[in-house]
Design a protein around this motif. Structure first.
Motif, PDB file in Angstrom:
ATOM      1  N   HIS A 230      -1.803  -0.074   2.062  1.00 25.68           N
ATOM      2  CA  HIS A 230      -1.861  -1.350   1.350  1.00 25.68           C
ATOM      3  C   HIS A 230      -3.251  -1.937   1.471  1.00 25.68           C
ATOM      4  CE1 HIS A 230      -1.878  -3.687   5.051  1.00 25.68           C
ATOM      5  NE2 HIS A 230      -0.653  -3.343   5.379  1.00 25.68           N
TER       6      HIS A 230
ATOM      7  N   HIS B 139       3.994  -5.341   9.607  1.00 23.08           N
ATOM      8  CA  HIS B 139       4.120  -4.419   8.484  1.00 23.08           C
ATOM      9  C   HIS B 139       3.664  -3.043   8.925  1.00 23.08           C
ATOM     10  CE1 HIS B 139      -0.066  -6.003   7.648  1.00 23.08           C
ATOM     11  NE2 HIS B 139       0.537  -7.126   7.965  1.00 23.08           N
TER      12      HIS B 139
ATOM     13  N   PHE C  65       1.823   5.311   4.356  1.00 23.14           N
ATOM     14  CA  PHE C  65       1.882   4.043   3.631  1.00 23.14           C
ATOM     15  C   PHE C  65       0.494   3.418   3.628  1.00 23.14           C
ATOM     16  CE2 PHE C  65       2.726  -0.666   3.835  1.00 23.14           C
ATOM     17  CZ  PHE C  65       3.172  -0.803   2.533  1.00 23.14           C
TER      18      PHE C  65
ATOM     19  N   LEU D 153       9.019  -1.585   1.293  1.00 26.52           N
ATOM     20  CA  LEU D 153       7.867  -1.714   0.405  1.00 26.52           C
ATOM     21  C   LEU D 153       7.509  -0.366  -0.192  1.00 26.52           C
ATOM     22  CD1 LEU D 153       5.533  -3.904   2.672  1.00 26.52           C
ATOM     23  CD2 LEU D 153       6.997  -4.686   0.802  1.00 26.52           C
ATOM     24  N   SER D 154       6.984  -0.402  -1.414  1.00 26.50           N
ATOM     25  CA  SER D 154       6.464   0.806  -2.053  1.00 26.50           C
ATOM     26  C   SER D 154       5.307   0.402  -2.972  1.00 26.50           C
ATOM     27  CB  SER D 154       7.563   1.533  -2.824  1.00 26.50           C
ATOM     28  OG  SER D 154       8.113   0.702  -3.807  1.00 26.50           O
TER      29      SER D 154
ATOM     30  N   CYS E 260       0.523  -3.268  -2.036  1.00 20.62           N
ATOM     31  CA  CYS E 260       0.938  -1.928  -1.636  1.00 20.62           C
ATOM     32  C   CYS E 260       0.468  -0.919  -2.676  1.00 20.62           C
ATOM     33  CB  CYS E 260       2.454  -1.884  -1.476  1.00 20.62           C
ATOM     34  SG  CYS E 260       3.058  -3.135  -0.308  1.00 20.62           S
TER      35      CYS E 260
END
Length: 138
Positions: free
Chosen positions: A111, A101, A109, A85-86, A68
């Motif tokens: 990743h 996800h 976001f 998540l971060s 991520c």
């Protein structure tokens, strides 16, 4: 249209993810960073965007690793609670695990999706995450 490159974190966002759009709810973007040895894609999700449930299959090895890089998102395995998540989080997804996800409702976001090499590896795309289940995430 501007020639300015859009970035999320340290990697360029990339174009709209039209090749896999049918497996996402909402808009995502895909920048392929590597196809040599290990496939690595920078995946960016607009707020509320998520991919369908899916399984990375392989006879030996396989799976996926998520690194991520920016924003807030979610990861969930079938039958388990979703985990927030971060940036800086790492998710190791073994082959054969049904999961999804995507972004939080109020955040972009991104990743890196790293495909773990495997024998006869493939992805099986399944149903979308329901709007009801997604809206219930805290």
């Amino acid at each position: 249209m501007s020639n300015e490159k859009k970035t999320d974190g340290i990697f360029e966002r990339g174009p709209e993810n039209v090749a896999y759009a049918q497996y996402f709810v909402g808009q995502s973007y895909l920048n392929i960073l590597s196809k040599e040895g290990v496939f690595i894609g920078n995946v960016t999700f607009e707020p509320g965007c998520r991919n369908n449930w899916h399984i990375h299959k392989a006879e030996n090895g396989g799976g996926q690793i998520l690194l991520c890089t920016s924003g807030k998102g979610w990861y969930q395995e079938w039958g388990k609670p979703a985990q927030a998540l971060s940036a800086g989080d790492v998710v190791n997804i073994p082959a054969g695990v049904k999961h999804w996800h995507g972004a939080a409702q109020d955040s972009w976001f991104s990743h890196l999706a790293i495909e773990v090499p495997g024998e006869n590896a493939s992805n099986e795309w399944l149903e979308a995450v329901s709007a009801e289940d997604y809206a219930a995430l805290a």
